[in-house]
Enzyme design. Structure first.
Site, PDB file in Angstrom:
ATOM      1  N   ARG A 129       0.840  -1.207   0.000  1.00  0.00           N
ATOM      2  CA  ARG A 129       0.000   0.000   0.000  1.00  0.00           C
ATOM      3  C   ARG A 129       0.872   1.252   0.000  1.00  0.00           C
ATOM      4  O   ARG A 129       0.627   2.206  -0.757  1.00  0.00           O
ATOM      5  CB  ARG A 129      -0.901  -0.016   1.249  1.00  0.00           C
ATOM      6  CG  ARG A 129      -1.629   1.313   1.495  1.00  0.00           C
ATOM      7  CD  ARG A 129      -2.255   1.354   2.883  1.00  0.00           C
ATOM      8  NE  ARG A 129      -1.288   1.253   3.965  1.00  0.00           N
ATOM      9  CZ  ARG A 129      -0.552   2.257   4.416  1.00  0.00           C
ATOM     10  NH1 ARG A 129      -0.659   3.457   3.879  1.00  0.00           N
ATOM     11  NH2 ARG A 129       0.295   2.074   5.409  1.00  0.00           N
ATOM     12  N   ARG A 157      14.050  -0.608  11.922  1.00  0.00           N
ATOM     13  CA  ARG A 157      13.725   0.125  10.695  1.00  0.00           C
ATOM     14  C   ARG A 157      14.416   1.483  10.661  1.00  0.00           C
ATOM     15  O   ARG A 157      14.987   1.883   9.650  1.00  0.00           O
ATOM     16  CB  ARG A 157      12.206   0.280  10.576  1.00  0.00           C
ATOM     17  CG  ARG A 157      11.521  -1.066  10.416  1.00  0.00           C
ATOM     18  CD  ARG A 157      10.027  -0.914  10.245  1.00  0.00           C
ATOM     19  NE  ARG A 157       9.349  -2.193  10.453  1.00  0.00           N
ATOM     20  CZ  ARG A 157       8.181  -2.504   9.931  1.00  0.00           C
ATOM     21  NH1 ARG A 157       7.542  -1.639   9.172  1.00  0.00           N
ATOM     22  NH2 ARG A 157       7.626  -3.671  10.168  1.00  0.00           N
TER      23      ARG A 157
END
Length: 322
Positions: A129, A157
């Site tokens: 997405r 991350r």
């Protein structure tokens, strides 16, 4: 008279523990009972595969649901965007508390915003997405980016950017907020550019359907506006999932009149992951007056999905075999 502690099932990640801790405190206040956190390891936590490969939805949820049904825990807290759209009959979504910021956040090197990233910038995200919308946004700027699939917790991350392996990563703002790390975002991405995952930023508090008394107490944490919004978003997702395998972004928000909130706007997007084609539509409708009237937002979601499918959403990533 001492009440035995209520057992709250949670995933083990620091973010899940932080979210569950917030709910535990609220439940202590409405029930007057102690709440203990029970850590449950889910398949999504131990698998090293990319989320898209292990089937995204449900991988963080089923172990918690098994523990609920097995009586090991009294209630569970999920990130709503992890919940499959079909609700099992033997479990009750007792409360959807007030939603955190639903937006996506960019964490880029040197304090850059998305529009300041250089051509060919490497942007980490495991979400199709996000890839679709970020690639489409870069195209409108006459640039291209390289989206790099990543996994792991927030530290992992952000570490890719700090170590210089990636120019930026995109995460949910809600997670940063709940960990007190909002300041690390270099930009909060406007939903006009990137629509979040359906239900992003909202939590779901679930218990066994047979525990009616507990469900009634947990319901005191419910926020009717959040429930209406995520119902519309998830109903759009469910209707698109049936007809299209493209990644879905959705956000319902509220337009306030002079005295009260009267209108809800629902926006949806599906696209190819390279961002070359996006189908993006919106609709507005009335806000339901009671918590139980979820038919209005549910219908909004289904109708917008039908329009998106008619506009070519189904063909974007190949028809899903029905």
């Amino acid at each position: 008279m001492t009440h035995h502690a209520l057992r709250l099932g949670t995933r083990r990640s620091r973010l899940a523990m932080a979210q569950s801790g917030l709910v535990a405190e609220a439940v202590r206040q409405v029930t007057g009972r102690p709440v203990e956190l029970v850590e449950i390891t889910t398949y999504g936590d131990v698998s090293r595969e990319h989320l898209a490969q292990i089937g995204g939805t449900g991988v963080f949820v089923s172990a918690l649901r098994d523990a609920l049904l097995g009586g090991e825990i009294d209630f569970a807290v999920h990130s709503l965007k992890d919940l499959p759209t079909a609700q099992p009959e033997d479990l009750t979504l007792a409360a959807i508390p007030v939603r955190e910021d639903p937006r996506d956040a960019l964490i880029a090197r040197d304090g850059l915003t998305f529009e300041q990233l250089p051509d060919g910038a490497r942007v980490g995200t495991g979400s199709p997405r996000r890839m679709a919308q970020l690639n489409a946004w870069a195209r409108t700027l006459g640039r291209r980016i390289e989206t790099v699939p990543i996994r792991g917790n927030i530290d992992t991350r952000i570490g890719y950017v700090e170590k210089g392996e990636l120019d930026a990563v995109v995460l949910a703002a809600a997670g940063l907020n709940r960990l007190g790390r909002t300041g690390e975002a270099t930009e909060l991405l406007s939903p006009d550019a990137v629509l979040p995952a359906p239900g992003q930023g909202a939590l779901a508090v679930e218990c066994a359907a047979t525990h009616e008394h507990l469900a009634a107490r947990l319901a005191e944490l419910d926020d009717p506006f959040t429930r209406a919004a995520v119902t519309a978003e998830r109903s759009l997702l469910a209707a698109l999932e049936a007809g299209c395998s493209a990644p879905v972004g959705a956000l319902a928000d509220f337009q306030a009149g002079e005295r009260a909130v009267t209108e809800m706007r629902l926006r949806g997007v599906v696209g190819t992951t390279d961002g070359s084609t996006l189908v993006q539509l919106s609709t507005t409708g009335h806000v339901p007056t009671s918590r139980d009237d979820v038919s209005v937002p549910a219908t909004m979601g289904r109708e917008l999905a039908a329009e998106m499918l008619a506009k070519g959403a189904a063909g974007l990533m190949g028809e899903r075999a029905l």
